[in-house]
Design a protein around this motif. Structure first.
Motif: not given
Length: 118
Positions: A37-39, A57-59, A69-75, A86-91
């Motif tokens: 995903i690109t912001l 899933i690797v996001l 930016a602050e990528f956030e997901s409550k779920v 920059g970038s981040v990886t979320i497992n």
């Protein structure tokens, strides 16, 4: 009395376990699905990326804006600050089919997306 080797017993137990479905957990046996995903300009692209159900899933989220930016997901129970450029990886664990919301906490009113799992 006939001697039974440990190797023969171990092989028999392993064969029985596999026949009964006690193999490696599915999530360990499969490669994770990669979703990028690109912001940019305070918008996610794609806004509704897709991923397969029942698979890890690797996001990967890249911030092409010059501001953080602050990528956030409550779920997903995730909050990650991404510096400008920059970038981040979320497992993520394997998910059931559904539509899962995420957003930029710094611009929540305008920057929102959904991970579509099918």
């Amino acid at each position: 009395m006939r001697a039974i080797s440990v190797r023969a017993v171990s092989a028999s137990i392993l064969a029985s376990a596999l026949a009964l479905g006690f193999g490696a957990p599915r999530s360990l046996a499969e490669e994770p699905a990669k979703v990028s995903i690109t912001l940019k300009d305070h918008k996610f692209s794609p806004a509704e990326p897709t991923a397969p159900a029942g698979q890890p899933i690797v996001l990967e989220v890249s911030n092409e804006d010059g501001t953080p930016a602050e990528f956030e997901s409550k779920v997903f129970r995730v909050e990650k600050v991404i510096v400008g450029g920059g970038s981040v990886t979320i497992n993520l664990r394997p998910l059931r089919p559904g539509r899962y919301r995420f957003f930029d906490d710094y611009h929540e009113a305008t920057t929102e997306g959904f991970l579509v799992v099918q």
